[in-house]
Design a protein around this motif. Structure first.
Motif, PDB file in Angstrom:
ATOM      1  N   TRP A  50      49.194  41.053  55.276  1.00  0.00           N
ATOM      2  CA  TRP A  50      48.134  41.918  54.750  1.00  0.00           C
ATOM      3  C   TRP A  50      47.839  43.033  55.724  1.00  0.00           C
ATOM      4  CZ3 TRP A  50      44.906  37.004  53.309  1.00  0.00           C
ATOM      5  CH2 TRP A  50      45.509  36.408  52.188  1.00  0.00           C
TER       6      TRP A  50
ATOM      7  N   ASP B  33      47.807  46.661  54.545  1.00  0.00           N
ATOM      8  CA  ASP B  33      46.575  47.450  54.559  1.00  0.00           C
ATOM      9  C   ASP B  33      46.704  48.676  55.441  1.00  0.00           C
ATOM     10  OD1 ASP B  33      45.707  45.518  52.913  1.00  0.00           O
ATOM     11  OD2 ASP B  33      44.382  44.518  54.359  1.00  0.00           O
TER      12      ASP B  33
ATOM     13  N   HIS C   3      37.812  38.869  30.846  1.00  0.00           N
ATOM     14  CA  HIS C   3      36.716  38.969  31.815  1.00  0.00           C
ATOM     15  C   HIS C   3      35.626  37.971  31.515  1.00  0.00           C
ATOM     16  CE1 HIS C   3      35.737  41.529  28.330  1.00  0.00           C
ATOM     17  NE2 HIS C   3      34.474  41.194  28.577  1.00  0.00           N
TER      18      HIS C   3
ATOM     19  N   GLN D 200      42.118  36.069  46.174  1.00  0.00           N
ATOM     20  CA  GLN D 200      41.512  37.338  45.788  1.00  0.00           C
ATOM     21  C   GLN D 200      42.544  38.461  45.767  1.00  0.00           C
ATOM     22  OE1 GLN D 200      38.402  37.236  48.721  1.00  0.00           O
ATOM     23  NE2 GLN D 200      36.832  36.591  47.228  1.00  0.00           N
ATOM     24  N   ARG D 201      43.411  38.477  46.809  1.00  0.00           N
ATOM     25  CA  ARG D 201      44.417  39.537  46.880  1.00  0.00           C
ATOM     26  C   ARG D 201      45.425  39.384  45.748  1.00  0.00           C
ATOM     27  NH1 ARG D 201      44.557  42.622  51.806  1.00  0.00           N
ATOM     28  NH2 ARG D 201      46.575  43.506  51.232  1.00  0.00           N
TER      29      ARG D 201
ATOM     30  N   PHE E 171      44.788  38.144  42.828  1.00  0.00           N
ATOM     31  CA  PHE E 171      44.129  38.650  41.625  1.00  0.00           C
ATOM     32  C   PHE E 171      44.199  40.160  41.578  1.00  0.00           C
ATOM     33  CE2 PHE E 171      41.314  35.362  39.387  1.00  0.00           C
ATOM     34  CZ  PHE E 171      42.156  34.321  39.718  1.00  0.00           C
ATOM     35  N   ALA E 172      43.916  40.756  42.724  1.00  0.00           N
ATOM     36  CA  ALA E 172      43.913  42.220  42.790  1.00  0.00           C
ATOM     37  C   ALA E 172      45.300  42.746  42.497  1.00  0.00           C
ATOM     38  CB  ALA E 172      43.453  42.669  44.182  1.00  0.00           C
ATOM     39  N   THR E 173      46.291  42.118  43.144  1.00  0.00           N
ATOM     40  CA  THR E 173      47.668  42.583  42.967  1.00  0.00           C
ATOM     41  C   THR E 173      48.091  42.457  41.513  1.00  0.00           C
ATOM     42  OG1 THR E 173      48.139  41.775  45.192  1.00  0.00           O
ATOM     43  CG2 THR E 173      50.042  42.273  43.811  1.00  0.00           C
TER      44      THR E 173
ATOM     45  N   ARG F 140      46.210  42.479  39.043  1.00  0.00           N
ATOM     46  CA  ARG F 140      45.196  43.162  38.217  1.00  0.00           C
ATOM     47  C   ARG F 140      44.485  42.174  37.297  1.00  0.00           C
ATOM     48  NH1 ARG F 140      46.655  47.567  40.251  1.00  0.00           N
ATOM     49  NH2 ARG F 140      48.717  48.482  40.063  1.00  0.00           N
TER      50      ARG F 140
ATOM     51  N   THR G 200      41.042  40.674  36.472  1.00  0.00           N
ATOM     52  CA  THR G 200      39.722  41.252  36.753  1.00  0.00           C
ATOM     53  C   THR G 200      38.578  40.266  36.631  1.00  0.00           C
ATOM     54  OG1 THR G 200      39.666  41.948  34.464  1.00  0.00           O
ATOM     55  CG2 THR G 200      40.435  43.569  36.084  1.00  0.00           C
TER      56      THR G 200
END
Lengths: 1064, 137
Positions: free
Chosen positions: A867, A871, B4, B22-23, B25-27, B29, B31
């Motif tokens: 990361w 980042d 959602h 979390q990352r 999920f973000a990667t 997408r 939500t």
């Protein structure tokens, strides 16, 4: 050429008379000049004749000069033969050019006109016609030209005979005045002289030639003899003959042999021109001579008669050939004469020798005679050679027989007494190998051969035959046992005239016979001695000797019987002896005795016999019938032997064996028992029962897992509750010897023992204790000397326990000690194994949990690192990026290590699911999985087995080894070979590579956990693979090892047992 | 798809693991709202205080201090208000014991945390896909 003699010149100026005189004078002068010319020419002729050597030379001189001398246009020279019976034309001139007719010799018959003419030593002239009448042939000689009307005949006479004649031809009658006649005669004389000389020369030349030829032939004969004598092979020698004959005698020579099978075999073909040999050989092959043929080689071989054809007419060829082609080929050889000679040996015709000439050459009688002689010599030589060969073979055979004979043979010959022959056995006796050719006394027979030599010497001294029947030859006088014995004959050898010449010795060994005889003598002697000894023995051992009548009655009282039993003679008689036999044994004894009398057989019985003191002795009675010469039984002789001691000893031994047997049986039972309590109970029960005790107890020490000692006990014979109320035995005076291991205590009555009852209030026994009188206590002592406990046996009656009971109890105690030791050791081992297993389980669990727990933070580190990288993105410096990469690398390695620990902790854990595995298939699957990219390759060699094993374990082993080989090879063309080898009790698998290899110093280290030979970052390697392999293999009772040296590749090998069921 | 609407309660004591989810999920997408609790007790509190929508999915780690995942499940299933909560175990434990225990409490799934992040993302995508298809009361 001189001017013409007959022409004259005329001078018309002179008067006729003067002119006539003048003319006369001139003619005279001319005549004189001509005469002088002739004289000088004659001189030239004489000189030329002196130089002439051959008749042809002489003829040329005479004809050339004679023509000029006498102005004769033609001339001829004839020569008479030696007997002057014919004349032959030698040379002529003046004949019409190109003509040289063959003129047959002219006969000179005595009294014929020509002969009488020639007898005259004068010159005569004839008309041609006269000459024709005198000798028509003479006229025909070159004088046949009618232009030459006149002939002059000049006989040529030598010192002894008529040599020949010269003939000159003239067109007109020649003037034969005195002067001319002299000229003719002078020429004739000179010619005769020259001819005689030439004939002498010729004769000499011929003589020389003949001599040369004879010398040549003699050489051939000599050579033939040599060749034939020196040749080992008679056929080769025959072939050699052919080479000697060509070309001196003939152009061709062939040798044929009449072989044993009746076939004619060509041994040799020789031709003056070696290239033509093949031609003749082909012809012989295509048309081989047949024995039945009526001509040629076949006939000669069959009849042994010579065949000689001095001139071969064509008709002959036609007759002997078989077809047109044969004829054509024979003709092409151009043969002119031949002879076929038999080679006749003593035993008949050996072969045929053919000689053939070609062209102008012809065989003479002489040639044939010579060749016959040659063939005769050849035959002789061959015969001799064959004879010699057979004789020498016979000699060699005889010699061989002598040399191999089982007897010693020697021949000594001559006044010098030299060994001519000494065969192997003889030389062996002398102990000397180099004997032949040496003198008799020179070969010193120090090792015992002396008697043989002395025998030969005796023959030399007395010239008489000597024989010795038992000649002793001792190789070593100190050891007479090694002596050998010979029967020897030595005899004189005499010449045909009877004169003494030498000695022959023949000695054959009779050691075995002599030994056998002495042995027999020795045996007889021994027999006599042993008989005497036997007698003495009987007398010494037999307590009683007695005799009985053939019918069985005992009529002679035996003094020894009476002495033993105390019976009187009268008590003994009339069957009274029976009263001394134990009443229980009498019936059986009597029956045996009667049976034996009836059968006239040997008697044997055992019975108790009463001694004088009334006790009974066990006796063994034996008797044998004594027979006379015709086999009738005369009496019985018997004896009784006291076997009491023996029987008692036997009884004791039996009892002892019983005891040992019982103890052993029990020992076997309890040795198999590994539980101490069970062992002790079994021993207590057995001891109580076998010793006849009322009750028994076994007190024994045990050590618990905490190491504390305490005393337990078992009871037998009475209910356990009986003892439950009592306290444990204390170290009283009675118990101490047992618990201290001091020894066995056996008391017939314990109450009488001073040690008993020292402890009040109940004489050392607890209240209510069973009454004890007989007492037996045995300590149980372990191998290490430690007292394990004691067996206590009791009985209410006194004197119950015998020595046997004591021995039994003692044996049981020993067995008990062993069994208890075993049980204790087994228990210890079981505890250790359980502890070890628990530790291992804990370790594995620990490894598992640890590695699992270690994984989680590691994953966090990895995530965080990536990361950070993400980042910061482009803002990351190269240095930081590099460090992050290193960080990730370490994380991967750490992960690998953890994974390795997990794998390792799992490696030997059995899935418990053995299945049948085709190892070959498994290996191929692994190879396919690796699928090395060429030029790398993996080969599988050998026959792979089908095993019962855990698939995963075996798979893991192969994968690790093959993977390692590929990974560490450090070359693109890595070559891995997987092999299987069937050994006696297991399979051996080998994984071989051509990588860098491993130095022997690291061969063990590679198997350690986390051991690598390369830097960690260089090769992706945790160092766990081989550790896992070894753990798996060893847990399956296999073995794993490396064979390698640096730079030569490596072999990782392991064994796998053939029977998987033995592994777990 | 009203993705959602499904709230996620992530129960994990490992901060990096939380970040990983979390990352991911973000990667991917994804939500959905993600709530985080660092142990079972905290998670129970969050479930009970109404801060999370009723349509919710618990992503549960097992090895946690104070109240581990199995203990949390026991509480949840024993609680008449919470006993129907959908729980998916997301853990590093590959122990047989843990799996058996978890399914005793009717978990909706048992997922092993992938080692690499890429795989983690893939797993989250699959989970998302699945949960969008699932009908919930």
């Amino acid at each position: 050429m001189a001017s013409t003699e007959a022409e004259t010149s005329q001078d018309p100026a002179l008067p006729p008379k003067v002119e006539a005189l003048h003319r006369e004078l001139e003619r005279k002068i001319l005549d004189l000049e001509a005469l002088a010319g002739r004289a000088s020419r004659l001189q030239n002729v004489t000189a030329a004749l002196t130089r002439a050597v051959s008749i042809r030379d002489i003829a040329n001189v005479i004809l050339e000069h004679g023509q000029v001398l006498f102005q004769a246009p033609a001339a001829a020279m004839f020569l008479a033969d030696e007997d002057a019976t014919s004349l032959e034309l030698v040379a002529r001139t003046g004949a019409p050019a190109g003509e040289d007719p063959r003129v047959p010799p002219l006969p000179l018959d005595e009294g014929s006109p020509l002969e009488s003419l020639l007898r005259e030593t004068t010159v005569q002239s004839f008309t041609r016609a006269t000459a024709m009448a005198l000798a028509p042939d003479v006229a025909g000689l070159g004088c046949d030209d009618p232009a030459f009307g006149w002939l002059v005949l000049l006989p040529l006479r030598g010192t002894r005979r008529l040599l020949g004649a010269l003939v000159f031809g003239f067109p007109v009658q020649p003037v034969l005045d005195e002067v001319r006649r002299d000229f003719f005669l002078t020429l004739g004389a000179h010619c005769s002289l020259a001819l005689e000389r030439a004939q002498l020369f010729e004769a000499e030349r011929r003589a020389k030639e003949t001599l040369g030829r004879q010398r040549e032939r003699l050489q051939i004969l000599a050579h033939a003899g040599e060749t034939l004598a020196s040749s080992l092979d008679s056929r080769a020698a025959l072939a050699e003959l052919a080479r000697l004959v060509v070309p001196t005698i003939a152009d061709w020579c062939a040798i044929d042999e009449l072989a044993d099978d009746g076939q004619i075999r060509r041994l040799a073909t020789v031709h003056r021109d070696p290239e033509r040999v093949a031609l003749a050989e082909r012809l012989n092959r295509d048309y081989p001579p047949q024995l039945e043929e009526e001509h040629g080689v076949s006939r000669v071989l069959r009849t042994g008669e010579l065949e000689f054809v001095p001139a071969i007419p064509d008709a002959f060829l036609v007759a002997i050939t078989r077809d047109d082609r044969h004829l054509e080929r024979m003709r092409s050889l151009g043969l002119s004469s031949f002879a076929i000679l038999p080679i006749v040996g003593r035993s008949g015709v050996l072969g045929a020798l053919s000689i053939v000439t070609e062209g102008d050459r012809r065989l003479s009688e002489d040639d044939v005679r010579f060749t016959v002689e040659l063939a005769r010599r050849a035959a002789l030589a061959l015969d001799n050679a064959r004879l010699y060969a057979s004789e020498s073979a016979a000699r060699a055979q005889l010699h061989g027989l002598f040399m191999r004979a089982p007897a010693a043979i020697a021949i000594v010959r001559g006044p010098e007494r030299r060994y001519e022959l000494a065969n192997v056995p003889y030389r062996a006796i002398l102990g000397e190998d180099d004997v032949v050719g040496r003198r008799l006394l020179e070969v010193a027979p120090e090792r015992g051969g002396r008697p043989l030599v002395d025998l030969i010497r005796a023959v030399y001294d007395n010239h008489a035959l000597r024989t010795v029947n038992e000649l002793q030859i001792a190789p070593d006088e100190a050891a007479p046992a090694q002596a050998r014995y010979f029967r020897a004959v030595a005899q004189p050898i005499r010449r045909p005239g009877g004169a003494f010449e030498g000695a022959a010795l023949f000695a054959f060994e009779i050691t075995d016979q002599v030994r056998a005889r002495t042995h027999a003598e020795h045996l007889l002697e021994q027999l006599a001695r042993s008989e005497a000894r036997m007698r003495a023995l009987v007398e010494a051992t037999a307590a009683i000797v007695w005799t009985a009548q053939p019918g069985g009655a005992l009529v002679d009282p035996s003094p020894s019987w009476l002495a033993f039993t105390g019976q009187t003679a009268s008590e003994y008689l009339d069957g009274g002896y029976m009263n001394a036999i134990h009443p229980d044994d009498r019936a059986a004894t009597l029956q045996t005795w009667r049976q034996c009398i009836a059968d006239q057989s040997a008697y044997s019985a055992e019975y108790r016999l009463r001694r004088a003191d009334g006790t009974y002795a066990h006796t063994l009675a034996r008797a044998r019938p004594v027979r006379d010469v015709v086999g009738r039984v005369v009496e019985y002789i018997g004896c009784n032997i006291d076997v009491t001691e023996l029987r008692m000893a036997e009884a004791r031994a039996r009892e002892h064996a019983d005891l040992l047997g019982t103890i052993n049986e029990l020992g076997k039972l309890i040795a198999a028992e590994l539980d101490t309590q069970t062992v002790v109970q079994a021993v207590t029960d057995a001891a109580t029962e076998l010793t006849g005790a009322q009750f028994g107890a076994f007190f024994y020490n045990v050590v618990d897992e905490q190491g504390a000692r305490y005393l337990l006990h078992t009871i037998s014979g009475v209910p356990r509750e009986h003892f439950a109320q009592f306290p444990l035995p204390r170290a009283t005076a009675v118990f101490t010897p047992t618990f201290a291991g001091e020894g066995i205590l056996r008391l017939d009555d314990i109450t009488q023992d001073p040690r008993y009852g020292k402890n009040p209030p109940y004489h050392g026994m607890p209240e209510g204790h069973l009454p004890v009188r007989s007492y037996l206590a045995v300590p149980v002592v372990s191998r290490s000397g430690e007292v394990l406990g004691g067996i206590f046996l009791g009985h209410a009656r006194p004197g119950v326990f015998t020595a046997r009971a004591e021995a039994l109890a003692s044996g049981l105690a020993t067995q008990a000690a062993i069994a208890m030791d075993n049980a204790r050791l087994y228990g210890d081992a079981q505890r250790l194994i359980k502890a070890l297993e628990a530790t291992n389980r804990e370790l594995d669990q620990f490894a598992y949990v640890t590695s699992h727990d270690l994984k989680a933070p590691l994953r966090g580190i990895a995530s965080l690192a990536s990361w950070i990288e993400e980042d910061l993105g482009p803002g990351l410096t190269a240095d930081v990026r590099r460090k992050l990469e290193l960080l990730q690398g370490r994380v991967r390695r750490m992960e690998g290590l953890i994974h390795g620990i997990l794998e390792y902790s799992r490696a030997a854990r059995s899935s418990g699911r053995a299945e049948t595995i085709d190892v070959g298939k498994l290996v191929y699957e692994i190879v396919e999985m690796f699928a090395p990219r060429p030029p790398a390759r993996i080969d599988v060699l050998g026959v792979f087995p089908t095993l019962r094993a855990e698939r995963v374990a075996l798979q893991q082993v192969f994968m690790n080894l093959v993977g390692n080989a590929l990974k560490h090879a450090q070359r693109a063309d890595v070559h891995v070979v997987i092999e299987a080898i069937d050994t006696e009790d297991h399979w051996e698998f080998r994984v071989r590579d051509n990588g860098p290899g491993i130095a022997p110093a690291f061969h063990e280290r590679v198997w350690g956990i986390f051991q690598t030979l390369e830097a960690r970052d260089k090769v992706e390697n945790t160092g766990i693979g081989l550790a896992i392999v070894r753990k798996i293999i060893e847990s399956h009772h296999g073995r794993a090892w490396v064979e390698s040296s640096e730079g030569h590749g490596a072999v990782f090998a392991f064994t796998w047992p053939k029977h998987e069921d033995r592994t777990h | 798809m009203p993705t959602h609407e499904l709230d996620i309660l992530l129960v994990d004591d490992d901060e990096v693991d939380v970040m990983t989810v979390q990352r991911a999920f973000a990667t991917a997408r994804i939500t959905n709202t993600v709530h985080v609790a660092s142990n079972g007790l905290e998670a129970l509190a969050k479930l009970r205080d109404g801060s999370i929508a009723p349509r919710r999915l618990v992503l549960l780690d097992l090895n946690m201090p104070r109240m581990n995942g199995i203990e949390f499940l026991r509480e949840v299933r024993a609680d008449p208000d919470l006993h129907a909560t959908s729980v998916v175990v997301l853990t590093t434990s590959n122990e047989e014991r843990d799996k058996v225990d978890a399914y005793q409490f009717n978990v909706a799934g048992y997922l092993l945390k992938p080692v690499t992040f890429g795989n983690f993302v893939d797993l989250m995508v699959a989970l998302d896909k699945y949960w969008t298809l699932v009908e919930m009361p």
